[in-house]
Every structure is written in structure tokens, then in C-alpha cells.
Design a protein around this motif. Structure first.
Motif, short mmCIF file in Angstrom:
data_model
loop_
_atom_site.label_atom_id
_atom_site.label_comp_id
_atom_site.label_asym_id
_atom_site.label_seq_id
_atom_site.Cartn_x
_atom_site.Cartn_y
_atom_site.Cartn_z
N ARG A 75 -21.05 -30.27 -8.64
CA ARG A 75 -22.18 -29.22 -9.25
C ARG A 75 -23.20 -29.34 -8.00
O ARG A 75 -24.00 -28.47 -7.77
N ALA A 76 -23.46 -30.59 -7.98
CA ALA A 76 -24.70 -30.94 -7.17
C ALA A 76 -24.52 -30.39 -5.67
O ALA A 76 -25.63 -30.26 -5.04
N PHE A 77 -23.37 -30.88 -5.32
CA PHE A 77 -23.10 -30.04 -3.81
C PHE A 77 -23.39 -28.54 -3.90
O PHE A 77 -23.67 -28.05 -2.85
N GLN A 78 -22.66 -27.98 -4.79
CA GLN A 78 -22.84 -26.60 -4.91
C GLN A 78 -24.15 -26.23 -4.94
O GLN A 78 -24.59 -25.34 -4.16
N ASP A 79 -25.08 -26.65 -5.76
CA ASP A 79 -26.59 -26.34 -5.69
C ASP A 79 -27.21 -26.54 -4.36
O ASP A 79 -27.89 -25.76 -3.99
N ALA A 80 -26.76 -27.73 -3.76
CA ALA A 80 -27.62 -27.98 -2.45
C ALA A 80 -27.04 -27.06 -1.39
O ALA A 80 -27.89 -26.59 -0.60
N ASP A 81 -25.69 -26.70 -1.38
CA ASP A 81 -25.34 -25.52 -0.74
C ASP A 81 -26.15 -24.25 -0.85
O ASP A 81 -26.57 -23.58 0.11
N ALA A 122 -25.49 -33.13 7.40
CA ALA A 122 -25.61 -34.21 6.50
C ALA A 122 -25.05 -33.96 5.12
O ALA A 122 -24.12 -34.57 4.57
N LEU A 123 -25.24 -32.65 4.70
CA LEU A 123 -24.61 -32.16 3.45
C LEU A 123 -23.00 -32.00 3.71
O LEU A 123 -22.26 -32.63 2.80
N MET A 124 -22.74 -31.20 4.40
CA MET A 124 -21.19 -31.16 5.20
C MET A 124 -20.56 -32.51 4.98
O MET A 124 -19.42 -32.88 4.53
N GLN A 125 -21.05 -33.79 5.96
CA GLN A 125 -20.64 -35.09 5.88
C GLN A 125 -20.53 -35.64 4.55
O GLN A 125 -19.56 -36.32 4.08
N ALA A 126 -21.41 -35.66 3.75
CA ALA A 126 -21.34 -36.05 2.31
C ALA A 126 -20.22 -35.54 1.36
O ALA A 126 -19.55 -36.06 0.97
N GLY A 127 -20.05 -34.07 1.62
CA GLY A 127 -18.91 -33.36 1.07
C GLY A 127 -17.58 -34.06 1.52
O GLY A 127 -16.69 -34.25 0.50
N ALA A 131 -14.86 -35.87 -0.57
CA ALA A 131 -13.30 -35.51 -0.65
C ALA A 131 -12.54 -36.56 -0.52
O ALA A 131 -11.31 -36.73 -0.93
N ARG A 132 -12.87 -37.42 0.45
CA ARG A 132 -11.80 -38.66 1.07
C ARG A 132 -11.79 -39.53 0.06
O ARG A 132 -10.54 -40.21 -0.11
N ASN A 133 -12.91 -39.65 -0.98
CA ASN A 133 -12.71 -40.85 -1.69
C ASN A 133 -11.89 -40.32 -3.10
O ASN A 133 -11.18 -40.97 -3.60
N GLN A 134 -12.00 -39.07 -3.21
CA GLN A 134 -10.95 -38.14 -4.28
C GLN A 134 -9.55 -38.39 -4.00
O GLN A 134 -8.91 -38.80 -4.71
N VAL A 135 -9.33 -38.32 -2.58
CA VAL A 135 -7.84 -38.46 -2.26
C VAL A 135 -7.42 -39.74 -2.29
O VAL A 135 -6.32 -40.35 -2.46
N GLU A 136 -8.42 -40.84 -1.97
CA GLU A 136 -7.90 -42.31 -1.91
C GLU A 136 -7.89 -42.79 -3.44
O GLU A 136 -7.20 -43.88 -3.43
#
Length: 137
Positions: A75-81, A122-127, A131-136
Motif C-alpha cells: 500500500r505504501a508503494f501504491q501511495d508513493a506511485d 528509486a521507487l521502481m527499484q524498491a518495488g 517482489a524478489r524478496n516475496q519470491v524467495e
């Protein structure tokens, strides 16, 4: 009687020899209902049957929804976007006014664009990292 290719044959599912006689009344707004309806249609079930199955799966521990911290992060990423998009719109309006008066230089525009561009990257890289952490997991 002919069956449609689009609609598979539907039959009532048995519930372990026991009739379901307890009811829960769920209420959704239009967007929420569309999400449930779409998910249900993907598995060829009615929205109410899909919701019941999903709720039981979560309650029984067969599946786990995203932990609250992950949902909050998303949600924080969506708000930042959304905020970043608003900044871009505001910059376009500012540029239009300044350009109409001739008070802005190419260097000013390039500097502002550079700051916004770095923030977006930076926002895109954080996202992507999240996502990578979720997959791992």
C-alpha cells in the motif's frame, strides 16, 4: 440438451455428508465484488461458493494471506506511485506557466526532471527488491 463450451457443467459440491445450514452475510462494494466475481469465474464457481471456500482455507491454515506488514508495504508503494504521478502533473503545469512567460531555462527543467527521474527509479527499484524478496520466501 447441449452444453456450451464457454460454460462448463456445474454441479453442487458435496460438503462431507453434512449440509451447510449456517450462513454469513457478506457485503462488498462494487470494486471488491468485481474482484471476487473475477476470481470465482476463473475456477468456475459462484462468488458465494468461492468466498466460502477461500475463507475456510484461510481459517484452516491451508493458505495464508499476505502478512499485514507486506500489505502495508505494498500500500505504501501504491501511495508513493500516486504521489509521484501527482508531482509529475504539477511539474507539467509549472513548466507550462514558466514557458509561457519565458522565465525558465533548459538547465532548470533538466535539474527538476533529474530529481523526479531519480525518485521514480528509486521507487521502481524498491518495488523490484520487495517482489524478489516475496519470491524467495
Amino acid at each position: 440438451m447441449t452444453e456450451s463450451v464457454d460454460k462448463p457443467f456445474k454441479r453442487r459440491r458435496s460438503h462431507a455428508d453434512e449440509r451447510r445450514n449456517k450462513r454469513v452475510n457478506l457485503a462488498y462494494n462494487e470494486r471488491e465484488f468485481q474482484i471476487i466475481e473475477l476470481a470465482a469465474s476463473r475456477v468456475h464457481r459462484a462468488p458465494s461458493a468461492y468466498a466460502a471456500s477461500a475463507a475456510l482455507s484461510v481459517a484452516a491454515g491451508a493458505v495464508s494471506p499476505l502478512p499485514m506488514t507486506d500489505r502495508e508495504l505494498i500500500r505504501a508503494f501504491q501511495d508513493a506511485d500516486v504521489t509521484l504521478n501527482r508531482i509529475g502533473n504539477n511539474l507539467n503545469q509549472i513548466a507550462a506557466v514558466l514557458n509561457s512567460r519565458g522565465d525558465v531555462t533548459a538547465e532548470h527543467v533538466a535539474a527538476v526532471f533529474d530529481v523526479v527521474s531519480r525518485a521514480a527509479q528509486a521507487l521502481m527499484q524498491a518495488g523490484l527488491d520487495v517482489a524478489r524478496n516475496q519470491v524467495e520466501r
